[in-house]
Every structure is written in structure tokens, then in C-alpha cells.
Design a protein around this motif. Structure first.
Motif, mmCIF file in Angstrom:
data_model
loop_
_atom_site.group_PDB
_atom_site.id
_atom_site.type_symbol
_atom_site.label_atom_id
_atom_site.label_comp_id
_atom_site.label_asym_id
_atom_site.label_seq_id
_atom_site.Cartn_x
_atom_site.Cartn_y
_atom_site.Cartn_z
ATOM 1 N N UNK A 332 0.839 -1.202 0.000
ATOM 2 C CA UNK A 332 0.000 0.000 0.000
ATOM 3 C C UNK A 332 0.876 1.256 0.000
ATOM 4 N N UNK A 333 1.986 1.200 0.708
ATOM 5 C CA UNK A 333 2.913 2.330 0.739
ATOM 6 C C UNK A 333 3.398 2.666 -0.674
ATOM 7 N N UNK A 338 3.246 6.313 -5.365
ATOM 8 C CA UNK A 338 2.952 6.564 -6.780
ATOM 9 C C UNK A 338 1.797 7.549 -6.913
ATOM 10 N N UNK A 339 0.790 7.409 -6.035
ATOM 11 C CA UNK A 339 -0.350 8.332 -6.068
ATOM 12 C C UNK A 339 0.120 9.767 -5.848
ATOM 13 N N UNK A 362 -2.497 0.566 6.741
ATOM 14 C CA UNK A 362 -2.337 1.855 6.063
ATOM 15 C C UNK A 362 -3.387 1.938 4.960
ATOM 16 N N UNK A 363 -4.218 2.983 4.947
ATOM 17 C CA UNK A 363 -5.240 3.081 3.899
ATOM 18 C C UNK A 363 -4.650 3.580 2.582
ATOM 19 N N UNK A 364 -5.305 3.219 1.487
ATOM 20 C CA UNK A 364 -4.958 3.779 0.183
ATOM 21 C C UNK A 364 -5.272 5.270 0.210
ATOM 22 N N UNK A 365 -4.420 6.065 -0.404
ATOM 23 C CA UNK A 365 -4.577 7.520 -0.372
ATOM 24 C C UNK A 365 -5.918 7.951 -0.945
ATOM 25 N N UNK A 366 -6.500 8.970 -0.344
ATOM 26 C CA UNK A 366 -7.754 9.534 -0.842
ATOM 27 C C UNK A 366 -7.551 10.060 -2.265
ATOM 28 N N UNK A 367 -8.620 9.985 -3.059
ATOM 29 C CA UNK A 367 -8.551 10.466 -4.430
ATOM 30 C C UNK A 367 -8.223 9.395 -5.433
#
Length: 614
Positions: A332-333, A338-339, A362-367
Motif C-alpha cells: 500500500x505504501x 505513486x499516487x 495503512x489506507x490507500x490515499x484519498x482520491x
């Protein structure tokens, strides 16, 4: 007596009126009430008296730059469709003209909707250039059925924002003419996203240039076509799994398991060098792609394995996120890094859903947009509740070469729509961006491009219908497919099944080689080339997806087998002769010390064969 006659006449008059009102509506009048045939179907049609007629005096009236761009494209398409040359003019419209109108004040039409009105003139109005463009696609579909369009009015807007086709032109090279056909067909049916997993030949990393890549000029031309036809072409380099097309010659970037074995398809996300390598590829793609999104795939990273075999993943995650972190947090990091990099370049990130199993802290980044294809523990409803944009990329919408094919008829009969995910049916489309069909080359030699096209067109029209409007506009699937037959293919679509030579016996001659062979058209529009020794075939060398994709592999004469796709050839005109290109490997034959060998066209100059008929 006179008064009696008057009362009788009044009574007869009332009876006549009642008889007229209660009489069945004539079939012609009923037909006028029906919306004209289009794909997607028009759901809001108000019939009027009369009709619009397209003729020799028709002009395209467009004033603003945006209107003129739409009109210029329409003029080219009308000519390609056989409707003649139509001038684009400014100023007042007259009977028979087609008026293109872009009015930002028509905000209720949205970013892609349009209003079409057919009367003495034909007018297309959009709040945006894209909306007006989609209105012209409806015009072209109507004119494909005749020069007369029934008078009426429609306001036509899409239900879903994302309406797409995903193509893995990865490993297997898909020809540019085939992709150009796809872009035109997508636009004709109001689809707006082509998600393209592919390899662009790298200047920064020449060690990664294994076949089947595309040159940057090829991609620039394809992207320019997409831009003109309002199809956003979103590139994908799948990572951190499925990276073997890029890192098979970079063992230093490959994930190493606890036994010391290198994993050529898995990028080692714990290395800064791996991140730098991947983002340098993103920068290189930015030279040719104009899309506002970047797709990093992120699927099947641990396919056939598990995180426990890679202890460095857990060490990395705990060093960065603390003792409660899991190995999946390292994965996920990498996504989130990359996000952030994509966002710094003004692009949104897209990923597949299967790695989001809930084992991460760890959550996936918003957006981030999540394309949901596989039923895992974290359902689409949960992703939407967490604030992610979710697109339906269900496995039921897949077309796999030599494997699973979407059952379009069954989906239509079920009134499938983008709320129907793998493992969950949502009550509402809120949070669902749309849907796409996906084409995968899992068995690269399983089918040719032309065979894939036969399966693709019904599926393409269905996804266009299900994402734009009513999922079930006709009572039967046969009635729905009749719509596709009525509107036909997009203007400019090329029939790629036509051979440039007739069946027969020919002598093939080029510098350093000659042979005499029979040319026979195959059922899917390629050529079988047969001598007394057998049929010309590519075989041997390293296989990728069951396909000999290694440059320099020889073409030899094998026992003829009508089912063998590797015995099918394209004859492409060149310098007064023909190049011989294998239908599956998409490499052209060259002559090397009298041997026929395959090479990408930019690595070896293809042999030009001159044919003499017998």
C-alpha cells in the motif's frame, strides 16, 4: 321537420367526432412517436410533424472555435461515411443545414449531454464542446439509416461519468489500425475512456525494450485521434506485480524470496531504486500521453505466493509504520507513493481492487479510483463509504483471448448495469463512476485480432448502452442487436479482414530468398501461405503467453493446421510489394543468410516481397 333534421345533423356530428377520437392510431402515426434508432438508445424523444432531409445543399453552421472543431470533425466523418463533402460556414442557418451550437448557459445538459432538434434544420446544442460532439455522433447514426430524419426533439445525457474499454496491449502487440478502429467505434457509441496497458519503447531504459512495444510516434498519433474524438486514452504500466515486461533484464529490481529466488514479475517495493525506476517510466509516458489519469494496475502482486515468503516486506512496513504494520502495508505504501507522484504531475491514480483485502493498516490515499473486478473481502460498498471513486470492471465483462468471453446476451437479459459488481449488487449508483469491458491476451495465440473484434462489437455496444442510458431499452437481445446492425460501424472504420491479393498460386521474391506458394484467405481475414512442404509458421524460441515473441525466431514450413493462428499472415503493401507480418506476433519477416526470421519493424528492415501470380 326542419328542426328535426338539425338535431339529427348535430347528433351525427358528435358521433363522427367520437368515432375519430376512439379510432385506432394509424401505424404511421405510431411510428412517428417512436424514438429514432440509435446506440445508446434515446430515452427522451418528443415527436413533431414532418422531417429533416439531408441533401446536396446541406451546410454545417458553426461560429465559435469550439463549434468549428466539432463541425470540422463531423464534416470529415460525413465524407468518410459516403455523405459527400459538406462545407462548414458561419452565420445564419437555412433549410437543410446542420447547426452546431455550444452554449455554456445550457448547464443542465452537463459536461457531455446535448439537445438535438430535427425540423427544417437539424440543430445540435451542448453546454460543452464534448456534449455537442456527442450530438453529432447521434446525427451520424441517424444518417447511416437514410437521409430523412423524423422531426422531433431529444435531450440526451449520460447516467455514468466513466464509460470505457480496457485493453491489455501488453506482451502481445495489438496493431495500431485495430486500436484506431476501436477509438472510432468508442466515440461513435459515446464511450469516453480507453484504458490501455502497454509498453512504449523507452529511451531512458533500453534494456526494457522487449517486444511488443510501441514507438512514441505511434502513440502520439493514437492519442491525437483520441483527443479529436473525445476518447481519453489512459496509460497503464502494471506494478508492482506483472512487471516482467520491464524488469526481466533488471534482476537488481526484482523481489527476492526467502530462498534467494528472484521474482522477475515482482518489483521490490522496499527499494528506493524501484520507485525511482517506475516514476521515470511515468515521466517518459508523459511525453506522449495527455490523459488526466495514470493507471498503475497494482493487481495480483502476490498471485501464487504470499507475503510470508518475503520478510523484507514486513521489515520495511514496521520500520516505516510501527510494530503493528503488516507486510501488505509495504504494498500500500508503494501505491500511495505513486499516487502522490501522479498528483504532483496533475494526474489522478487508478488501481485494481484485488490487493485491497483488508489486511493492511495503512489506507490507500484519498482520491484514488478503484476499478473493481474481483470479489474480495472489501466490497464496493465499503470502498464507496470510505470515499473512493469506484468503477465497475467486473470479470463478467471480460474478453480473454482463447478463454473466457463475456456473455453479452445474458447480461442484457438480466438488465445488467454498473451497480452489479462481482459479489455485490448496489441499490444505488451513487459513488459508482461507471463501467468498462476488458480485453486480455492470457493465451496470446488463442485468437487473432480479427476474431477478437467479432466478440468485441456486441460487448462494446452493450457497455455503451448500460453506462449511458436505460440498460434494457428493447424487449429482447435480438431487438437490441438490431440497433447495432442499423447504425453500423463508425465513419472511418476500416475492414481489416480484406486481403490485398486474391487466392491463388504465387511466386514470392525478395533479396536473398524466393519460394512458390498458394495464398488462401483464412476465415478471419488473414492469409495461409502453403508450399509442398507445409504452411508458413512462426514457432520456437522463448514463449510469452504461449506465443513466440522473441525477435530473430525463424519462420518454417509446418504441417498445415487451419486452427493454428501462428500460420496466419498479413500482406501489407510496401514499395510496390508486400511485407509478410505474422497475425499473432506482429513481427515482419526479414531474410538472414537465406533464413526467414521475424523482427520488429524498427529493429530490422522488413523484406519487401514481390508476388507473381501463376
Amino acid at each position: 321537420m326542419a328542426e328535426t333534421r338539425k338535431r339529427l345533423l348535430r347528433l351525427l356530428g358528435v358521433t363522427a367526432v367520437l368515432t375519430l377520437l376512439l379510432a385506432p392510431v394509424p401505424a404511421v402515426a405510431q411510428e412517428q412517436q417512436k424514438a429514432p434508432v440509435t446506440v445508446p438508445a434515446l430515452t427522451d424523444w418528443t415527436a413533431e410533424h414532418g422531417s429533416y432531409t439531408y441533401g446536396r445543399s446541406t451546410r454545417l453552421v458553426a461560429d465559435s472555435p469550439a463549434e468549428r472543431r466539432v463541425a470540422d470533425t463531423l464534416a470529415d466523418d460525413l465524407r468518410a461515411a459516403g455523405h459527400g463533402t459538406v462545407p462548414v460556414v458561419r452565420g445564419g442557418a437555412r433549410t437543410g443545414d446542420i447547426v452546431i451550437d455550444v452554449r455554456s448557459s445550457r448547464g443542465t445538459l452537463g459536461a457531455e449531454g446535448y439537445e438535438l432538434h430535427a425540423g427544417k434544420r437539424l440543430s445540435v446544442t451542448g453546454a460543452t464542446e464534448t456534449g455537442a460532439f456527442y450530438g453529432t455522433r447521434t446525427v451520424l447514426q441517424l444518417l447511416a439509416q437514410g437521409d430523412r430524419i423524423p422531426a422531433g426533439r431529444t435531450v440526451d445525457t449520460p447516467r455514468y461519468q466513466e464509460r470505457g474499454v480496457g485493453v491489455c496491449a501488453c506482451y502481445i502487440h495489438i496493431t495500431v489500425p485495430w486500436l484506431e478502429n476501436l477509438v472510432r467505434e468508442m466515440a461513435y457509441h459515446k464511450l469516453n475512456q480507453l484504458l490501455l496497458e502497454l509498453k512504449v519503447k523507452s529511451d531512458a531504459h533500453p534494456e526494457a525494450n522487449t517486444w511488443g512495444y510501441y514507438t512514441k510516434d505511434e502513440i502520439r498519433r493514437l492519442v491525437a485521434l483520441g483527443d479529436r474524438y473525445h476518447v481519453e486514452i489512459i496509460p497503464e504500466i502494471n506494478s508492482p506485480g506483472h512487471m516482467d515486461p520491464w524488469i526481466e533484464n533488471r534482476p537488481d529490481l526484482q523481489l527476492t524470496d526467502s530462498d534467494g529466488a528472484k521474482q522477475p514479475a515482482r518489483l521490490d517495493v522496499t527499494q528506493q531504486a524501484a520507485f525511482d525506476y517506475y516514476t521515470s517510466l511515468m515521466d517518459e509516458y508523459a511525453q506522449v500521453f495527455t490523459a488526466r489519469s495514470w493507471h498503475m494496475g497494482a493487481d495480483e502482486y502476490m498471485l501464487g505466493s504470499d507475503y510470508s515468503k518475503y520478510p523484507q516486506m514486513l521489515r520495511y512496513a514496521q520500520q516505516k509504520y510501527g510494530p503493528e504494520a503488516t507486510p501488505q502495508d509495504a504494498y500500500i505504501d508503494f501505491i500511495n507513493r505513486v499516487q502522490a507522484y501522479a498528483a504532483s504531475k496533475g494526474k489522478r491514480l487508478r488501481i485494481w481492487n484485488d490487493g485491497l483485502t483488508g489486511a493492511n493498516t495503512v489506507p490507500v490515499a484519498a482520491g484514488t479510483t478503484v476499478e473493481h473486478w474481483l470479489n474480495v473481502a472489501v466490497k464496493p460498498s465499503a470502498l464507496i463509504a470510505q470515499g473512493y471513486r469506484v468503477e465497475n470492471a467486473a470479470y463478467s465483462l471480460y474478453l480473454v483471448r482463447g478463454g473466457f468471453h463475456s456473455d453479452t446476451a445474458s447480461l442484457y437479459d438480466q438488465s445488467w448495469d454498473p451497480r452489479s459488481f462481482e459479489g455485490e449488487k448496489l441499490a444505488s449508483g451513487k459513488g459508482v463512476t461507471g463501467a468498462k469491458i476488458s480485453l486480455w491476451p492470457d493465451n496470446g495465440r488463442g485468437e487473432t485480432e480479427n476474431e477478437v473484434a467479432v466478440e468485441l462489437w456486441p460487448a462494446l455496444r452493450h457497455i455503451a448502452q448500460a453506462t449511458w442510458g436505460d440498460a434494457h431499452p428493447d424487449a429482447t437481445y435480438d431487438a437490441f442487436t438490431a440497433r447495432g446492425t442499423a447504425v453500423g460501424h463508425a465513419p472511418g472504420w476500416r475492414d481489416l479482414t480484406r486481403l490485398p491479393v486474391a487466392d491463388g498460386m504465387y511466386t514470392f521474391r525478395t533479396a536473398g530468398a524466393s519460394f512458390r506458394a498458394a495464398v488462401t484467405r483464412t476465415a478471419d481475414g488473414y492469409a495461409s501461405i502453403q508450399t509442398a512442404d507445409g504452411c508458413l509458421e512462426i514457432s520456437g524460441g522463448k514463449l510469452t503467453l504461449n506465443t513466440p515473441l522473441q525477435p530473430g525466431v525463424a519462420a518454417t514450413w509446418k504441417t498445415c493446421d487451419a486452427s493454428s493462428t501462428l500460420q496466419r499472415w498479413q500482406l501489407i503493401r510496401d514499395s510496390g510489394g508486400y511485407e509478410l507480418v505474422n497475425a499473432i506476433t506482429q513481427m515482419a519477416l526479414s531474410v538472414d543468410d537465406g533464413r526467414l526470421v521475424q523482427y520488429p519493424p524498427d529493429q530490422h528492415t522488413p523484406a519487401v516481397w514481390h508476388l507473381t501470380a501463376h
